[in-house]
Design a protein around this motif. Structure first.
Motif, PDB file in Angstrom:
ATOM      1  N   CYS A  29       0.692  -1.238  -0.132  1.00  0.00           N
ATOM      2  CA  CYS A  29      -0.169  -0.078  -0.283  1.00  0.00           C
ATOM      3  C   CYS A  29       0.697   1.231  -0.030  1.00  0.00           C
ATOM      4  O   CYS A  29       1.046   1.964  -1.050  1.00  0.00           O
ATOM      5  CB  CYS A  29      -0.820   0.395   1.661  1.00  0.00           C
ATOM      6  N   ILE A  30       1.988   1.127   1.259  1.00  0.00           N
ATOM      7  CA  ILE A  30       2.162   2.584   0.957  1.00  0.00           C
ATOM      8  C   ILE A  30       3.675   3.212  -0.075  1.00  0.00           C
ATOM      9  O   ILE A  30       3.470   3.984  -0.194  1.00  0.00           O
ATOM     10  CB  ILE A  30       3.488   2.578   2.109  1.00  0.00           C
ATOM     11  N   PRO A  31       4.618   1.880  -0.085  1.00  0.00           N
ATOM     12  CA  PRO A  31       5.473   2.523  -1.080  1.00  0.00           C
ATOM     13  C   PRO A  31       4.719   2.644  -2.604  1.00  0.00           C
ATOM     14  O   PRO A  31       4.971   3.237  -3.293  1.00  0.00           O
ATOM     15  CB  PRO A  31       6.032   1.296  -1.443  1.00  0.00           C
ATOM     16  N   SER A  32       3.417   1.897  -2.872  1.00  0.00           N
ATOM     17  CA  SER A  32       3.279   2.184  -4.132  1.00  0.00           C
ATOM     18  C   SER A  32       2.507   3.611  -3.719  1.00  0.00           C
ATOM     19  O   SER A  32       2.313   3.502  -5.104  1.00  0.00           O
ATOM     20  CB  SER A  32       1.601   1.220  -4.547  1.00  0.00           C
ATOM     21  N   LYS A  33       1.617   3.769  -3.272  1.00  0.00           N
ATOM     22  CA  LYS A  33       0.955   5.024  -2.924  1.00  0.00           C
ATOM     23  C   LYS A  33       1.964   6.245  -2.998  1.00  0.00           C
ATOM     24  O   LYS A  33       1.607   7.234  -3.514  1.00  0.00           O
ATOM     25  CB  LYS A  33      -0.636   5.502  -1.747  1.00  0.00           C
ATOM     26  N   ALA A  34       3.144   6.012  -1.895  1.00  0.00           N
ATOM     27  CA  ALA A  34       4.308   7.232  -2.796  1.00  0.00           C
ATOM     28  C   ALA A  34       4.380   7.457  -4.391  1.00  0.00           C
ATOM     29  O   ALA A  34       4.692   8.500  -4.983  1.00  0.00           O
ATOM     30  CB  ALA A  34       5.386   6.590  -2.051  1.00  0.00           C
ATOM     31  N   LEU A  35       5.133   6.524  -4.923  1.00  0.00           N
ATOM     32  CA  LEU A  35       4.956   6.438  -6.136  1.00  0.00           C
ATOM     33  C   LEU A  35       3.844   6.884  -6.762  1.00  0.00           C
ATOM     34  O   LEU A  35       3.770   7.703  -8.128  1.00  0.00           O
ATOM     35  CB  LEU A  35       5.589   5.028  -6.583  1.00  0.00           C
TER      36      LEU A  35
END
Ligand code: FAD
Ligand code: NAI
Length: 463
Positions: A48-54
């Motif tokens: 969830c988090i790294p994908s939303k950051a990118l």
């Protein structure tokens, strides 16, 4: 440190770490075992988090590159610094995982680093140490589903994990699987400059979500430049120094074809993860899809061992895992933990976003219930016009006689935030009239929800 606990949680993903904190708040003496060396599980570390950051960074890049001028903003030469983008993503992840360590300390949850094996109904072994527990909670999550004949090396053929840390923007990326991961990460790399083609086995993308809404979503993604081959299966992959050659053929059978790609992303689903957990030692059997069966209290066939999150049935979502973690420990504490599985939202964080809660039109048709369907487009929403985001609509499905809302499906700007009021509506058994008669701020995107609700029991004003 004592070796005896009221509860040992195995796995510190959103299911496990939230359950551990909640259990400690309820007065239990809790330990949480995690093997990856960082807290937060798949979600925080590689999901969830790294994908939303990118997604955020790539959206800003595309916006600056292609849309700043529409707003009268002149820019110089816009270029991509992928290294800094990746560094920012890693810092976001790092900050959040460390934050959970802080929460563990604050709530006196014992963090045990290592791989846990269940060695008895009330015993967990980590390395050479044995720990006793009144209850054990399995929250070991899920792992990438492999595709036979297409071996993931995380370099040329990647899973979501590899797709979150590519060194260069690929010339061409082929995404196998038109589901949530494929569309989110395919969007990231398209925005950064890759040619992206999605190969989907079925004749539609995001199976399971409302078909009409997904059709519109598909059209928007296509307009943005992602191409799709539906009803197609990948039967093999050959790697070379210059890229990957995939063999594809119609799912229904037919002539095979070759497609070349620099990077192939395999995103055909995830499977429950129970490797080396020792389930066989305590006689817990998994079902035909590798999931751990549980009763309504999240208890496995061994009453002192509970399971939650991706490792049990239901949607593989972080918030579903969290809710189950809280409910499971409340039940252990003698409280009435409960989850309404009809009111769990699902969001795809592309732009525009796709968000959904409750029944789809297909499900209502199948159940034979009489319903009305009302749609309101963002083109007719003043805030959507002001911000230049007019793609998509809000769709509300309500009972034809009682007006109770059964499902809300949104494709549009910030749909993932807009869906929250629909979730509350479903949770409280609201009617579309209840939503429409609730005052919505102007000008807001939420007014599209109000207007769709108006359309379900009366008439919308602005269309
Ligand atoms: P996990 O998060 O998988 O955590 C399980 C943990 O258990 C892992 O850290 C693992 O190392 C540990 N573990 C396993 N076995 C052992 C053992 N024997 N001993 C010790 N530790 C062990 N969901 C959303 O809701 N929103 C999103 O935006 C979203 N985006 C995603 C993007 C990607 C790329 C991916 C892959 C997933 C995404 N998901 C999203 C899904 C979400 O990550 C999962 O549903 C969620 O993490 C499940 O939580 P969990 O606690 O059940 O398991
Ligand atoms: P998915 O289940 O969403 O999509 C997989 C897709 O691959 C489906 O459309 C399926 O029909 C297709 N498929 C299956 N086998 C295939 C084959 N051999 N060839 C071509 N297509 C094939 O799974 P995905 O995208 O891998 O995501 C895994 C899980 O992670 C999902 O359950 C999702 O809930 C979760 N997730 C959630 C996110 C969110 O909430 N925003 C973001 C990313 C992941």
């Amino acid at each position: 440190m004592s070796n005896s606990f009221d509860l040992i949680v195995i796995g510190a993903g959103p299911g496990g770490y939230v359950a551990a904190i909640k259990a400690a708040q309820l007065g239990m003496n809790v330990a949480c075992v995690e093997k990856r060396g960082a807290l937060g599980g798949t979600c925080l570390n590689v999901g969830c988090i790294p994908s939303k950051a990118l997604l955020e960074s790539s959206e800003r890049f595309e916006e600056t590159l292609h849309h700043a001028a529409e707003h009268g903003i002149k820019t110089g030469k816009v270029s991509l610094d992928l290294k800094t983008m990746m560094k920012r993503k890693d810092e976001v992840v790092d900050g959040l995982t460390k934050g959970i360590e802080g929460l563990f300390k604050k709530n006196k949850v014992e963090y045990i680093k290592g791989t846990a094996t269940i060695s008895g109904a009330n015993e967990v072994t980590v390395g050479k140490t044995k720990y006793n527990a009144k209850n054990i909670l399995i929250a070991t999550g899920s792992d990438v589903m492999p595709l036979p004949g297409v071996d993931i090396d995380e370099k040329q053929i990647v899973s979501s994990t590899g797709a979150l840390e590519l060194d260069n923007v690929p010339g061409k990326m082929v995404v196998v699987g038109g589901g949530v991961i494929g569309l989110e990460l395919g969007s990231v790399w398209r925005r950064l400059g890759a040619e992206v083609e999605v190969i989907e086995f079925l004749d539609r993308i995001v199976p399971g979500m409302d078909a009409e809404t997904c059709k519109q979503f598909h059209r928007i993604l296509e307009k943005q430049g992602i191409s799709f081959r539906l009803g197609t299966k990948v039967t093999g992959a050959k790697k070379s120094k210059t890229g990957v050659e995939l063999t594809v053929e119609p799912a229904a059978g037919g002539k095979a074809e070759k497609i070349k790609a620099d990077i192939v992303l395999v995103s055909i689903g995830r499977k429950p993860y129970t490797d080396k957990l020792g389930l066989d030692k305590v006689g817990i059997k998994t079902d035909d899809r590798g999931r751990i069966p549980v009763n309504h209290h999240f208890q496995t066939s061994v009453p002192s061992i509970y399971a939650i999150g991706d490792v049990i049935a239901g949607p593989m979502l972080a918030h579903k895992a969290e809710e189950e973690g809280v409910a499971a420990v409340e039940i252990m504490a003698g409280q009435a933990g409960h989850i309404n599985y009809d009111a769990i939202p699902g969001v795809i964080y592309t732009w525009p976003e796709l968000a959904s809660v409750g029944k789809t039109e297909e499900q209502l048709k199948e159940s034979g219930v009489k319903y009305v369907s009302s749609k309101f487009p963002f083109m007719a929403n003043s805030r959507g016009r002001a911000i230049g985001q007019t793609d998509g609509f809000v769709k509300i499905l309500a009972d034809k006689e009682t007006d109770e809302v059964y499902g809300v499906h949104i494709v549009g700007p910030d749909a993932g935030t807009l869906i929250a009021e629909a979730v509350i509506a479903l949770e409280y058994g609201a009617s579309s009239e209840d939503i429409a008669r609730t005052c919505h701020a102007h000008p807001s995107l939420n007014e599209a929800v109000k207007e769709a609700a108006l359309g379900a029991f009366a008439k919308p004003i602005h269309i």
